[in-house]
Design an enzyme around this catalytic site. Structure first.
Site, PDB file in Angstrom:
ATOM      1  N   PRO A 216       0.827  -1.216   0.000  1.00  0.00           N
ATOM      2  CA  PRO A 216       0.000   0.000   0.000  1.00  0.00           C
ATOM      3  C   PRO A 216       0.857   1.260   0.000  1.00  0.00           C
ATOM      4  O   PRO A 216       1.875   1.340   0.682  1.00  0.00           O
ATOM      5  CB  PRO A 216      -0.808  -0.121   1.307  1.00  0.00           C
ATOM      6  CG  PRO A 216      -0.777  -1.568   1.649  1.00  0.00           C
ATOM      7  CD  PRO A 216       0.517  -2.104   1.139  1.00  0.00           C
TER       8      PRO A 216
ATOM      9  N   HIS B 297      22.302   7.242  29.139  1.00  0.00           N
ATOM     10  CA  HIS B 297      21.916   6.146  28.245  1.00  0.00           C
ATOM     11  C   HIS B 297      22.127   6.547  26.780  1.00  0.00           C
ATOM     12  O   HIS B 297      22.779   5.812  26.016  1.00  0.00           O
ATOM     13  CB  HIS B 297      20.448   5.792  28.494  1.00  0.00           C
ATOM     14  CG  HIS B 297      19.958   4.626  27.708  1.00  0.00           C
ATOM     15  ND1 HIS B 297      19.841   3.358  28.233  1.00  0.00           N
ATOM     16  CD2 HIS B 297      19.554   4.518  26.412  1.00  0.00           C
ATOM     17  CE1 HIS B 297      19.387   2.535  27.300  1.00  0.00           C
ATOM     18  NE2 HIS B 297      19.198   3.221  26.190  1.00  0.00           N
ATOM     19  N   GLU B 298      21.596   7.696  26.383  1.00  0.00           N
ATOM     20  CA  GLU B 298      21.738   8.126  24.991  1.00  0.00           C
ATOM     21  C   GLU B 298      23.182   8.491  24.658  1.00  0.00           C
ATOM     22  O   GLU B 298      23.647   8.262  23.533  1.00  0.00           O
ATOM     23  CB  GLU B 298      20.808   9.307  24.705  1.00  0.00           C
ATOM     24  CG  GLU B 298      19.329   9.015  24.917  1.00  0.00           C
ATOM     25  CD  GLU B 298      18.839   7.837  24.097  1.00  0.00           C
ATOM     26  OE1 GLU B 298      19.412   7.567  23.023  1.00  0.00           O
ATOM     27  OE2 GLU B 298      17.881   7.165  24.543  1.00  0.00           O
TER      28      GLU B 298
END
Length: 619
Positions: free
Chosen positions: A205, A426-427
């Site tokens: 689609p 963390h990032e």
């Protein structure tokens, strides 16, 4: 003209219903119009000799009062006592020798006519309304049998050209040949060539199948009949087949012409299936008629049938055999260059700032189709309008991509200072591990802005180019980057959190893929231990294991072992860059978002500072 006839055709029905209602009401009024008197008062009037006659009915007695100077003769009603045979009123009438007439329950002729007519009128009215709705105002008493196909009119609509279609060059080349045949059929027939009778556009689609069909209509300059396959099937059996015949008859009269049926799987599904219960008479009759029309094409008749579907696996084999839909055109997801070309087509309609890099946007949208990219350009335009700009800048495209891929900013999301610090580490761990590994994709942006999809932060990596193959080293680098966030939390804060669960799940799936399907296992050697079943083009995939329980246990052990190795590698990379980790995390807490250039600069400054200070001296 049809709109003027529709109210007039319904007027007689309304008048008839009103007339029947008047008849019913008049009968009720006549029978119930006389006054009702209490029972004891009626008995007293009879005993006083004021009643001259009585009409006894099953549920009431009608009394005729004698004429007197005070009042004229009149009739009144008295309700009978239920369940009493020799009631006082009847005895009083007999005692006074009043003339009594018994009348059985009868309904007036008009009432009987109304009772019989009203259901018939309502049933016919309901059937008439269903026919009109099925025909949607088509002319004539059998107008609902006519085809609902829309005829493309170049003079009234803005034509779509092949230049408006990008990213699907192979499919476009196939259709250019069809247009050329319609314009110059003699050039092909002189060499004995025959254009395919049917072209089936297959693809996921949003890849542009309908847009390609509209482009064919715009380029061919021939009558173009288009409709959705679901419009063939109605509640009346045989209606779909009649509409197919009508459609192809119109197309032959207008030849050369094109017939386009969208979502053909609505009528072209495989017949039979699960047995008799799976049979759908109306759909199958429509399919049979469609097959007959395809077989009935004369080789000299330049009528081409085009259809589109995103579910080719459910189509009936008889529909796909040579001589019917004998050419299948794959309209696949665009590659990097195709996405950039699609973005350029949509960007023609909006004012772009000079610094916008559509190539960067294309690299950030792997797997997206044309409809997705059109949405990105529109979202970027809306973002620019929200900030009151006259041109769309790169920041607007970044915002559009973030809204599409990550969700909206969660402005009401309140994190504690400790949570915010943990997300920043963390990032920063993801970003620094990606910078340290040569085979990892470059970091485009790092952010600790919470999004509505549940992510509290994100590290966005954009590949330098789009590759069809990936090496073992590149897969290991991806897994190591995924585990970098968890490693940074443990290294900087002493313990891990639940924030790394998604990274761990994706890393585990990727390592298992290496071991079971890609032949990259160290223990089991060259063996494919799982296979994928389904339709890859449509994204319907399932994994089927093809190994024993003992081998499956070895697979689990190797997956855990290799995940542990990559986690230790990520942790060691961050230990070597501890100052950079602290600096990047601090910058994220202050600024929330860092671009790739800012990240590299902070990491480089920290590295130079560490080299200048030197390693700690031994005690």
């Amino acid at each position: 003209m049809a709109d003027e006839k529709r109210p007039a055709s319904r007027a007689w029905l309304g008048y008839l219903l009103i007339a029947v209602g008047i008849l019913v009401l008049s009968g009720i009024v006549r029978s119930r119009g006389r006054p009702l008197v209490p029972y004891d008062e009626a008995v007293a009037e009879v005993r006083r000799g004021e009643i001259s006659a009585a009409i006894v009915k099953p549920d009431e007695i009608e009394l005729v009062r004698r004429e007197s100077p005070q009042r004229p003769e009149e009739r009144v009603r008295v309700t009978r006592l239920p369940g009493v045979e020799d009631e006082p009123l009847v005895r009083a009438l007999l005692d006074k020798q009043v003339r009594i007439e018994a009348k059985s329950p009868q309904t007036s002729v008009w009432m009987q006519v109304a009772i019989w007519m009203l259901p018939l009128v309502l049933i016919n009215a309901a059937f008439f309304m269903m026919l009109r709705r099925a025909g949607q105002g088509a002319g004539g008493p059998l107008g609902f049998l006519r085809s609902k196909a829309k005829i493309y009119d170049r003079s009234r609509q803005d034509p779509v050209r092949f230049s408006d279609v990008a990213g699907v060059d192979e499919a476009k080349d196939e259709l250019v040949e069809v247009v050329d045949f319609l314009k110059e059929p003699s050039r092909y027939r002189s060499l004995g060539g025959r254009i395919p009778r049917g072209l089936l556009l297959i693809g996921p689609p949003g890849t542009g199948k309908t847009l390609l069909a509209r482009a064919v209509a715009g380029e061919a300059n021939v009558p173009f009949f288009s409709l959705n396959a679901s419009e063939f099937v109605e509640m009346f059996v045989g209606l779909g087949a009649a509409r197919v015949r009508e459609l192809f008859e119109e197309a032959r009269k207008s030849a050369p012409s094109i017939v386009f049926i969208d979502e053909i799987d609505a009528v072209g599904r495989t017949r039979g299936g699960l047995g008799a219960l799976a049979t759908h008479d109306e759909r199958e009759q429509t399919l049979h008629q469609l097959l007959a029309e395809l077989d009935g094409f004369d080789a000299r008749t330049t009528v081409i049938l085009m259809a589109a579907t995103n579910r080719p696996e459910v189509l009936d084999p008889a529909l796909l055999r040579p001589g019917r839909f004998d050419r299948q055109v794959i309209v696949d997801r665009p590659d990097l260059r195709g996405r950039e070309a699609i973005l350029a087509v949509h960007a023609r309609r909006v004012p772009l700032a000079s610094g916008v890099d559509l190539g960067l946007v294309a690299r950030r949208t792997p797997g997206m189709v044309g409809a997705d990219l059109a949405k990105i350009v529109n979202e970027a335009a809306l973002a620019g309008a929200r900030r009151g700009a006259r041109e769309i800048g790169q920041a607007d495209f970044d915002e559009a991509l973030d809204r599409s891929q990550l969700g909206l900013r969660r402005r009401g999301q309140i994190m504690t200072a400790e949570e915010r610090r943990r997300v920043a580490y963390h990032e920063a761990g993801h970003a620094l591990v990606a910078l340290a590994l040569p085979a990892a994709d470059p970091v485009e942006r790092v952010s600790i802005v919470a999004r509505t999809i549940g992510a509290l932060g994100v590290t966005i990596q954009v590949p330098r180019d789009e590759r069809q193959l990936v090496t073992e080293q590149e897969i290991e680098s991806r897994v190591t980057v995924m585990l970098g966030g968890r490693a940074a939390e443990e290294l900087a804060l002493g313990q891990v959190s639940s924030g790394a669960h998604d990274d761990l799940g994706r890393a585990t799936a990727l390592v298992r893929e290496m071991v079971t399907r890609l032949g990259m296992s160290r223990r089991l050697g060259l063996a494919a231990l799982a296979r994928t079943v389904g339709a890859p083009m449509l994204g319907v995939l399932q994994e089927e294991r093809t190994c024993s329980e003992a081998t499956a246990r070895e697979v689990d052990e190797e997956v855990r072992e290799r995940l542990g190795e990559m986690y230790l590698k990520a942790k060691q990379l961050l230990v070597d860059r501890r100052e950079g980790l602290e600096a990047v995390a601090e910058a994220l807490v202050l600024k929330e978002t860092l671009r790739g250039e800012e990240l590299e600069e902070i990491a480089a400054v920290s590295t130079r500072r560490k080299i200048a200070v030197g390693p700690p001296s031994a005690a």
